[in-house]
Design an enzyme around this catalytic site. Sequence first.
Site, short mmCIF file in Angstrom:
data_model
loop_
_atom_site.label_atom_id
_atom_site.label_comp_id
_atom_site.label_asym_id
_atom_site.label_seq_id
_atom_site.Cartn_x
_atom_site.Cartn_y
_atom_site.Cartn_z
N TYR A 107 0.84 -1.21 0.00
CA TYR A 107 0.00 0.00 0.00
C TYR A 107 0.87 1.25 0.00
CZ TYR A 107 -3.83 3.13 1.09
OH TYR A 107 -4.75 4.14 1.03
N PHE A 128 -7.98 19.34 -24.10
CA PHE A 128 -8.69 18.08 -24.30
C PHE A 128 -9.96 18.12 -23.43
CE2 PHE A 128 -9.61 13.63 -23.17
CZ PHE A 128 -9.93 13.20 -24.44
N ASP A 129 -10.99 17.36 -23.83
CA ASP A 129 -12.31 17.43 -23.15
C ASP A 129 -12.23 17.30 -21.63
OD1 ASP A 129 -12.44 16.63 -25.77
OD2 ASP A 129 -13.84 14.99 -25.44
N ASP A 147 0.25 19.05 -21.08
CA ASP A 147 -0.66 17.90 -21.13
C ASP A 147 -0.04 16.99 -22.18
OD1 ASP A 147 -2.62 16.04 -21.40
OD2 ASP A 147 -4.19 17.42 -22.06
N ALA A 156 0.09 13.57 -23.04
CA ALA A 156 -0.29 12.17 -23.28
C ALA A 156 0.52 11.58 -24.44
CB ALA A 156 -1.78 12.08 -23.59
N LYS A 201 -1.41 6.39 -23.32
CA LYS A 201 -1.00 6.63 -24.71
C LYS A 201 0.51 6.35 -24.82
CE LYS A 201 -4.95 9.15 -24.39
NZ LYS A 201 -5.72 9.26 -23.14
N HIS A 225 -22.44 12.36 -25.77
CA HIS A 225 -21.97 11.47 -26.83
C HIS A 225 -21.70 10.04 -26.36
CE1 HIS A 225 -18.50 13.31 -24.97
NE2 HIS A 225 -17.74 12.32 -25.41
#
Length: 461
Positions: free
Chosen positions: A73, A126-127, A217, A219, A260, A452
């Site tokens: 842990y 990004f969303d 960001d 990715a 990614k 969506h």
Amino acid sequence: MNKKYVAPPYRIKMVEPIKITTREERENYLRVAGYNPFSLRSEDVYIDLLTDSGTGAMSQYQWAALMMGDEAYAGSRSFYKLEKVVKQITNYQYVIPAHQGRGAEQVVLPQLVNKEGLYFISNMHFDTTRAHVEMAGARALDCVIDECFDTETYHPFKGNFDVIQLEKIINEKGPENIAGIIMTITNNSAGGQPVSMENMKKVRVIADKYKIRVLIDGARYAENSYFIKQREKGYENKSIEEIALETFALADIFLMSSKKDGLSNIGGLIVIKDDVDLYNKCRTYIVPMEGFPTYGGLAGRDMEALSVGLLEALEEDYLQHRLDQVRFLGDKLREAGVPIQYPTGGHAVFVDCQKFAPHIPYDQFPAQSVCNAVYLEAGVRPVEIGSFLLGRDPDTKENLKSPLELMRLTIPRRTYTYAHLEVVADAVIEVYKNREKLVGLEFDYEPPVLRHFTARLKPKL
Ligand code: F0G
């Protein structure tokens, strides 16, 4: 070199069977799914190009590493291994894992919002990043170059910031009201388009001038680094690792969805250059959100696989083949006249459906209609990135009109062959030949947020 394509730098040791279905079966599956490919069962999909996120194949080294997971842990050995690799790649001081990209966003972004009326500025959020900016009480503004929206014209770095616009926004809103500048590399929402080093350097100069922090960001930062090597003068002879280090040097915080360019099926990272206060805040906040700071929602084995995947994603022969697959599909489509975002980006081919199906109005979702037709044609599942995804204006409740109506054919890493991509190309080309038969869609059920994912649609006859 007159090569048709770059052959893969790997061979296949284990296979996952995929099912070829009949058109009749697919018509039924799509109807049951409410004409929304998100609701299809993956079993009923032959080639799944919904996303490149968490859908790649791990190497033998990653599978072997799974066995080394320390599931403690606190203070897991696997965490220290991951930390070492991430520090080596970024040259940053502080590393906290998260369960995926949005896990990292939900921990870090609220720490940067300490008053009302703050803004984040990105080339393109990004969303989920936009969602977490807004949930933290700030606003998300995009300022990408105009060339990004002109899908036909070549530009080597369509993900670049419009730096004049950036400085204008800072002055308009007041530098004290800018919580951060987010460099999204590559720029996913506009086609996995790269951002040049020159552009990122300019962003840093502006950020320094106004004392604003810079976030990456990242990715797909490895893919971005490869584009820089290929397309930017002065970087031809640098290694991907060097380009990545130079990139990270320009920012203060690195947030990563490691599903990614981490070549892993799950995982995220919060990496902080040297801001110890921010690090301490994130370490505290992550406990109730993601988990103890040495696992952040990941199993020890996930951290092991990620430690290996992060390094493999920087290998040049891997990246060369990876980006060539995307180019290959893009070229096939372009040769047949299918309108795409050109040049192709790092992780996907984006088909311009405004041009593909100009007879379908934006509020009948042309790109969604094309996605469905491609599924019916060959069992290939693309994803819509357009007005269907964008949703409604929160005030007027009108359908928003997206500047681009895109079908994303997202290529998972190390997963499909060139032969699969030929099947994809043939399907899209066939639909293109019969494009005037495509019809728009209307709602059968529309959820109030993030519609969506779960909406049900029907063809507008
Ligand atoms: N940032 C970028 C640029 C992304 O593309 C994504 C995810 C995230 C953040 C969030 O990461 O999914 O691990 O929570 N993109 C996926 C996609 C979902 O399909 O493009 P996540």
